[in-house]
Design an enzyme around this catalytic site. Structure first.
Site, PDB file in Angstrom:
ATOM      1  N   ASP A 146      14.697  22.569 118.901  1.00 19.40           N
ATOM      2  CA  ASP A 146      15.900  23.462 118.605  1.00 19.40           C
ATOM      3  C   ASP A 146      17.115  23.129 119.193  1.00 19.40           C
ATOM      4  O   ASP A 146      18.135  24.094 118.947  1.00 19.40           O
ATOM      5  CB  ASP A 146      15.542  24.911 118.985  1.00 19.40           C
ATOM      6  N   CYS A 163      15.134  18.186 121.906  1.00 21.71           N
ATOM      7  CA  CYS A 163      14.388  19.313 121.802  1.00 21.71           C
ATOM      8  C   CYS A 163      13.917  19.743 120.259  1.00 21.71           C
ATOM      9  O   CYS A 163      14.782  19.402 119.394  1.00 21.71           O
ATOM     10  CB  CYS A 163      14.576  20.492 122.547  1.00 21.71           C
ATOM     11  N   LYS A 167      17.275  12.359  94.188  1.00 22.21           N
ATOM     12  CA  LYS A 167      15.922  12.930  94.951  1.00 22.21           C
ATOM     13  C   LYS A 167      16.129  13.422  96.207  1.00 22.21           C
ATOM     14  O   LYS A 167      17.291  13.156  96.766  1.00 22.21           O
ATOM     15  CB  LYS A 167      15.034  11.519  94.834  1.00 22.21           C
ATOM     16  N   TYR A 184      13.052  17.900 128.537  1.00 19.18           N
ATOM     17  CA  TYR A 184      11.808  17.509 128.941  1.00 19.18           C
ATOM     18  C   TYR A 184      11.550  16.378 129.520  1.00 19.18           C
ATOM     19  O   TYR A 184      12.169  15.379 129.085  1.00 19.18           O
ATOM     20  CB  TYR A 184      10.868  17.498 127.431  1.00 19.18           C
ATOM     21  N   ARG A 188      21.154   2.238  89.335  1.00 19.93           N
ATOM     22  CA  ARG A 188      20.672   3.386  89.675  1.00 19.93           C
ATOM     23  C   ARG A 188      21.044   3.724  91.026  1.00 19.93           C
ATOM     24  O   ARG A 188      20.167   3.684  92.062  1.00 19.93           O
ATOM     25  CB  ARG A 188      18.866   3.443  89.837  1.00 19.93           C
ATOM     26  N   HIS A 212      11.838  -2.255  90.624  1.00 14.35           N
ATOM     27  CA  HIS A 212      12.686  -1.818  91.831  1.00 14.35           C
ATOM     28  C   HIS A 212      12.775  -3.105  92.726  1.00 14.35           C
ATOM     29  O   HIS A 212      11.842  -3.874  92.898  1.00 14.35           O
ATOM     30  CB  HIS A 212      12.347  -0.807  92.582  1.00 14.35           C
ATOM     31  N   ARG A 216       4.810  -2.119  95.306  1.00 15.34           N
ATOM     32  CA  ARG A 216       4.709  -0.657  95.472  1.00 15.34           C
ATOM     33  C   ARG A 216       4.328   0.023  93.969  1.00 15.34           C
ATOM     34  O   ARG A 216       3.238  -0.163  93.421  1.00 15.34           O
ATOM     35  CB  ARG A 216       6.136  -0.169  95.824  1.00 15.34           C
TER      36      ARG A 216
END
Length: 376
Positions: free
Chosen positions: A310, A308, A33, A261, A219, A163, A131
């Protein structure tokens, strides 16, 4: 010349799965997944099957259909099923579906009629994680309805599953409690005539630490990518992902220069600042600001200042760093580079999150160990 890349060692995935297969008498479902935990879902699935896995597991129906469209025919379970999805496509594609409510059971039965095919179902019981899954109070009602749908020829209850919530904390009392609840749930199922071919509850952590939780199917997710849910290096497993970039720009700045920053880092002396063109939009956690370790110029140094969107910066002191130099964020650790666990510690998170984040389309993913292309 590449700017940033994630390299995935498919041979490591094959070897990891083979190691896990050798450690259990149960069948192995490779969980792929979230784009294979950031490693690439289809390529990771193929490598896992090469290594001896006999099942594949995903969260969403979209993921499952993608695997089928890629030509993968192994038994496949999808478990995050919201109401109103095109379940007839799943049934037609021979995709097993997790069911925990009467409403979803009705949808699956309707999908089976539309697809003119028996739906393969895994009934999920909540053994204590609060859950997914039917609660113990809801469980008999779900079993009664499932037994009827099975006798009507609409579904085949292939599995019963659950689970574990704390298997990554060996010795946690909830593990024993959940295993007891799971066995009790199986006994109740048998009283309703539901005797699944596959009983499964073990994730990577339980596969590695609790043989009594293996039942018929295990699993593993994180472990097939060479990482331990308990942190640190697990015997027999090799991390499959390496994240690298190249220095975009290197420049000398005076003492007292604010970096990035907010100026949360200020150079204590005149230094060379290296600018690395990868940031939180590419998977680098912003929480790794002023701490995320990278290997640059043969040394491990922390990120300087805030990450940042990027890019991020590294204070390299007087090292002769220049544009184009290699920067390794993390890898197996063979050459002294930081590991995924180092990044998890620096970011206040878990190793799962670090690798899953590095699936950005802006960062090239390169597979090592791909089988050769067939020749005509």
């Amino acid at each position: 010349m590449w700017q940033a890349e994630v390299r995935v060692d498919l041979d490591a995935i094959r070897a990891n799965v083979a190691h896990l297969v050798a450690g259990t008498s149960a069948e192995v479902m490779a969980v792929v997944k979230s784009d294979g935990y950031g490693h690439g879902m289809v390529a990771s699935a193929r490598a896992a099957l090469d290594g001896g896995a006999t099942w594949l597991g995903v969260a969403t129906l979209t993921e499952a259909l993608t695997l089928r469209e890629a030509g993968l025919t192994a038994p496949l379970l999808s478990w995050l099923i919201a109401p109103g999805l095109p379940l007839h496509d799943a049934v037609a594609g021979d995709i097993d579906l997790s069911v925990a409510t009467l409403g979803l059971l009705d949808e699956v039965a309707t999908a089976a009629e539309r697809a003119e095919r028996v739906a393969r179902v895994h009934l999920k019981i909540d053994t204590g994680m609060s859950r997914g899954g039917a609660t113990p109070a809801e469980w008999p009602v779900l079993l009664e309805a499932a037994a009827k749908a099975q006798s009507d020829g609409l579904i085949d209850v292939v599995g019963v599953w659950s689970h574990l919530g704390c298997a990554d904390e060996p010795g946690h009392p909830s593990v024993d409690a959940q295993l007891t609840a799971f066995r009790d749930g199986l006994e109740v199922a048998a009283r309703f005539g539901v005797r699944p071919r596959y009983r499964h509850i073990a994730n990577s952590a339980a596969l590695l630490t609790r043989p009594d939780a293996h039942f018929d199917l295990v699993r593993p997710g994180l472990a097939i990518y060479g990482l331990s849910p308990m942190g640190g290096r697990a015997d027999g497993l090799r991390p499959a992902m390496t994240a690298r970039a190249r220095v975009m720009l290197a420049k000398r700045v005076p003492a007292g220069s604010g970096v990035s920053y907010g100026h949360t880092y200020v150079t204590p002396v005149e230094s060379t600042i290296a600018v690395i063109p990868i940031g939180y939009a590419d998977g680098v956690p912003r929480h790794a600001s002023n701490g995320g370790p990278v290997q640059i110029g043969g040394r491990v140094r922390p990120i300087a200042g805030r990450v940042c969107m990027d890019q991020f910066m590294v204070d390299c002191g007087d090292d002769p760093i220049q544009a184009g130099d290699l920067v390794t964020l993390f890898g197996p650790g063979d050459a002294g580079e930081p590991t995924v666990d180092d990044w998890a510690a620096a970011s206040g998170t878990i190793n799962y999150e670090i690798v899953a984040r590095f699936g950005s389309a802006r960062v090239a993913r390169v597979f090592d160990g791909l089988p050769p292309e067939p020749t005509s």
